[in-house]
Design an enzyme around this catalytic site. Sequence first.
Site, PDB file in Angstrom:
ATOM      1  N   ILE A  13       0.694  -1.045   0.121  1.00 26.18           N
ATOM      2  CA  ILE A  13       0.150  -0.001   0.072  1.00 26.18           C
ATOM      3  C   ILE A  13       1.044   1.239   0.030  1.00 26.18           C
ATOM      4  O   ILE A  13       0.489   2.224  -0.657  1.00 26.18           O
ATOM      5  CB  ILE A  13      -0.882   0.201   1.227  1.00 26.18           C
ATOM      6  CG1 ILE A  13      -2.081  -1.189   0.970  1.00 26.18           C
ATOM      7  CG2 ILE A  13      -1.948   1.307   1.413  1.00 26.18           C
ATOM      8  CD1 ILE A  13      -2.836  -1.015  -0.315  1.00 26.18           C
ATOM      9  N   ASP A  34      11.303   3.565   6.031  1.00 24.00           N
ATOM     10  CA  ASP A  34      11.060   2.095   6.177  1.00 24.00           C
ATOM     11  C   ASP A  34      12.276   1.363   6.572  1.00 24.00           C
ATOM     12  O   ASP A  34      13.384   1.468   5.877  1.00 24.00           O
ATOM     13  CB  ASP A  34      10.771   1.344   4.676  1.00 24.00           C
ATOM     14  CG  ASP A  34      10.089  -0.202   4.966  1.00 24.00           C
ATOM     15  OD1 ASP A  34      10.825  -0.954   5.473  1.00 24.00           O
ATOM     16  OD2 ASP A  34       9.066  -0.218   4.147  1.00 24.00           O
ATOM     17  N   CYS A 151      -9.987  -1.831   2.568  1.00 20.35           N
ATOM     18  CA  CYS A 151     -10.275  -1.708   0.999  1.00 20.35           C
ATOM     19  C   CYS A 151     -11.743  -2.140   0.889  1.00 20.35           C
ATOM     20  O   CYS A 151     -12.674  -1.650   0.085  1.00 20.35           O
ATOM     21  CB  CYS A 151      -9.308  -2.397   0.159  1.00 20.35           C
ATOM     22  SG  CYS A 151      -9.112  -4.155   0.547  1.00 20.35           S
ATOM     23  N   THR A 210     -13.712 -11.348   7.900  1.00 23.08           N
ATOM     24  CA  THR A 210     -13.412 -10.112   7.615  1.00 23.08           C
ATOM     25  C   THR A 210     -14.128  -9.312   8.396  1.00 23.08           C
ATOM     26  O   THR A 210     -15.399  -9.395   8.745  1.00 23.08           O
ATOM     27  CB  THR A 210     -13.689  -9.876   6.096  1.00 23.08           C
ATOM     28  OG1 THR A 210     -13.629  -8.252   5.924  1.00 23.08           O
ATOM     29  CG2 THR A 210     -14.942 -10.156   5.660  1.00 23.08           C
TER      30      THR A 210
END
Length: 338
Positions: A13, A34, A151, A210
């Site tokens: 993402i 990162d 999403c 989910t």
Amino acid sequence: MVVKVGINGFGRIGRIVFRNAIEHDDIQIVAVNDPFIEPKYAEYMLRYDSTHGNFKGTIAVEGSDLVVNGKKVKFYTERDPSAIPWSETGADYIVESTGVFTTTEKASAHLKGGAKKVIISAPSADAPMYVMGVNNESYDGSANVISNASCTTNCLAPLAKVIHDNFTIVEGLMTTVHSYTATQKTVDGPSSKDWRGGRTAAQNIIPSSTGAAKAVGKVIPDLNGKLTGMSMRVPTANVSVVDLTVRIEKGASYDEIKEVVKKASEGPLAGILAYTEDEVVSSDMNGNPASSIFDAKAGISLNKNFVKLVSWYDNEWGYSRRVLDLISYVAKVDASKA
């Protein structure tokens, strides 16, 4: 106004948010953090993408930083979010896309480095969730950490809102037929909390849980307790589809429902909810920036009060575009209150 944005976590993402930002007039990515990627590797991962193709632009490494389309992007490798010096670059809004710092307390660490607001690119247990086109107008500027939900919630909520506003949803069940993601296995492997989830992603249809449908109740309070759902993880690399089956209070033919969705897609939800009558398949939606693409020819109704609706979403590209749209929106609200 152009909003200066930092990204923490240059995974799936994080990189797709970066690519989307190139096309977003209101957003400038000024810094990336990162701890597991060095700059040269970050350049490679941004340049080449198996799903979305090669980067359309120029990328180079200058010292320990990236230069993208001629603009320097500071690259940090801090493990502790509180140690990232966001203020060096003027990054006011941070996309928290590591998947690790998803609570208000953990994500608030970014504020110590000079960030003003943090947007978590995942559902959060306690941060307020906003879905563009659904409840973003309830944002009042008071929260420093917010979530862009998932999403799947971004696909489901706009459609559920249109149906509920026009026909009143009594109750419903959702199944998302979802492409595999990085958390799954390339071959069968240990997964003690989710045995099925440990099976090879490319060979199986894998039932999974989910929270996306229940989360709709958080962004549309009137639907709280009226929707739940599950996921089927399938052997495709990207693009997913929501199957929403609902009982509605105000009876309507399927054609009437289609007309209402089409009107919404051309009006208040333009760019968020899309509409198609084409004979599409999943790969046709790769790179589509909408949150939810209603497939008019795929749905069916049993009677005027019981209907199955189908809506596609690019779970990477469309979601990442909404992250940036949410940042742009909240930045305008914040500026109006300054």
